[in-house]
Design a protein around this motif. Sequence first.
Motif, PDB file in Angstrom:
ATOM      1  N   TRP A  32       0.821  -1.219   0.000  1.00  0.00           N
ATOM      2  CA  TRP A  32       0.000   0.000   0.000  1.00  0.00           C
ATOM      3  C   TRP A  32       0.850   1.263   0.000  1.00  0.00           C
ATOM      4  CZ3 TRP A  32      -4.610  -0.195  -1.698  1.00  0.00           C
ATOM      5  CH2 TRP A  32      -5.367  -1.347  -1.543  1.00  0.00           C
ATOM      6  N   LEU A  33       2.072   1.191   0.531  1.00  0.00           N
ATOM      7  CA  LEU A  33       2.972   2.342   0.487  1.00  0.00           C
ATOM      8  C   LEU A  33       3.180   2.784  -0.956  1.00  0.00           C
ATOM      9  CD1 LEU A  33       5.232   4.265   1.687  1.00  0.00           C
ATOM     10  CD2 LEU A  33       6.796   2.378   1.196  1.00  0.00           C
ATOM     11  N   ALA A  72      -0.678   6.472  -6.798  1.00  0.00           N
ATOM     12  CA  ALA A  72      -1.917   7.224  -6.987  1.00  0.00           C
ATOM     13  C   ALA A  72      -1.702   8.716  -6.745  1.00  0.00           C
ATOM     14  CB  ALA A  72      -2.999   6.691  -6.047  1.00  0.00           C
ATOM     15  N   ALA A  73      -1.025   9.060  -5.659  1.00  0.00           N
ATOM     16  CA  ALA A  73      -0.781  10.470  -5.346  1.00  0.00           C
ATOM     17  C   ALA A  73       0.103  11.124  -6.402  1.00  0.00           C
ATOM     18  CB  ALA A  73      -0.134  10.604  -3.967  1.00  0.00           C
ATOM     19  N   SER A  74       1.149  10.440  -6.815  1.00  0.00           N
ATOM     20  CA  SER A  74       2.058  11.013  -7.814  1.00  0.00           C
ATOM     21  C   SER A  74       1.366  11.213  -9.147  1.00  0.00           C
ATOM     22  CB  SER A  74       3.289  10.116  -7.992  1.00  0.00           C
ATOM     23  OG  SER A  74       4.075  10.111  -6.828  1.00  0.00           O
ATOM     24  N   PHE A 104      -0.958  14.291  -8.716  1.00  0.00           N
ATOM     25  CA  PHE A 104      -0.187  15.530  -8.668  1.00  0.00           C
ATOM     26  C   PHE A 104       0.537  15.813  -9.979  1.00  0.00           C
ATOM     27  CE2 PHE A 104      -0.345  15.413  -3.921  1.00  0.00           C
ATOM     28  CZ  PHE A 104      -0.893  16.669  -3.761  1.00  0.00           C
ATOM     29  N   LEU A 105       0.935  14.775 -10.698  1.00  0.00           N
ATOM     30  CA  LEU A 105       1.574  14.972 -12.003  1.00  0.00           C
ATOM     31  C   LEU A 105       0.590  15.621 -12.978  1.00  0.00           C
ATOM     32  CD1 LEU A 105       3.950  14.517 -13.965  1.00  0.00           C
ATOM     33  CD2 LEU A 105       3.017  12.237 -14.388  1.00  0.00           C
ATOM     34  N   ILE A 106      -0.603  15.098 -13.024  1.00  0.00           N
ATOM     35  CA  ILE A 106      -1.631  15.667 -13.910  1.00  0.00           C
ATOM     36  C   ILE A 106      -1.968  17.099 -13.480  1.00  0.00           C
ATOM     37  CG2 ILE A 106      -4.043  15.458 -14.667  1.00  0.00           C
ATOM     38  CD1 ILE A 106      -3.609  12.348 -14.359  1.00  0.00           C
ATOM     39  N   ALA A 137       9.270  11.859 -11.351  1.00  0.00           N
ATOM     40  CA  ALA A 137      10.349  11.103 -10.706  1.00  0.00           C
ATOM     41  C   ALA A 137       9.804  10.263  -9.557  1.00  0.00           C
ATOM     42  CB  ALA A 137      11.437  12.049 -10.209  1.00  0.00           C
ATOM     43  N   LEU A 138       8.904  10.818  -8.767  1.00  0.00           N
ATOM     44  CA  LEU A 138       8.281  10.054  -7.679  1.00  0.00           C
ATOM     45  C   LEU A 138       7.437   8.901  -8.223  1.00  0.00           C
ATOM     46  CD1 LEU A 138       7.278  12.861  -5.180  1.00  0.00           C
ATOM     47  CD2 LEU A 138       8.725  10.889  -4.677  1.00  0.00           C
ATOM     48  N   LEU A 139       6.759   9.145  -9.324  1.00  0.00           N
ATOM     49  CA  LEU A 139       5.942   8.106  -9.942  1.00  0.00           C
ATOM     50  C   LEU A 139       6.816   6.936 -10.396  1.00  0.00           C
ATOM     51  CD1 LEU A 139       3.095   7.295 -10.937  1.00  0.00           C
ATOM     52  CD2 LEU A 139       3.630   8.467 -13.064  1.00  0.00           C
TER      53      LEU A 139
END
Length: 97
Positions: free
Chosen positions: A37-38, A44-46, A49-51, A67-69
């Motif tokens: 889940w981490l 999901a968050a990346s 936020f990317l979009i 980069a986080l994605l």
Amino acid sequence: MLTDLLGWTATAIPLVTIARQVYSQWRQRSTQGVRSWLFIGQLAASTGFLIYSYLLGNWVFVVSKAALLVTAALGQWIFWHNRRREERQGRLAQGGS
């Protein structure tokens, strides 16, 4: 200029944090202490936020969230790989195939 520097610095913190987790997981070849889940949450968050950053035209965050994605995707892949390896080892230890 100072605003972008602040953005890059703030982005480096979670990137280094998750990259360190991915590296530790890869090096230890174990899923111990790590939950899928981490990485799912980070993916999901990346993505969101990317979009969002792209729609705002904020290139500091477009690059950093991309980069986080990538880091989260790599972490998830390593997690699944380690989990399968651990399951195979468990079956072998129990005398299975």
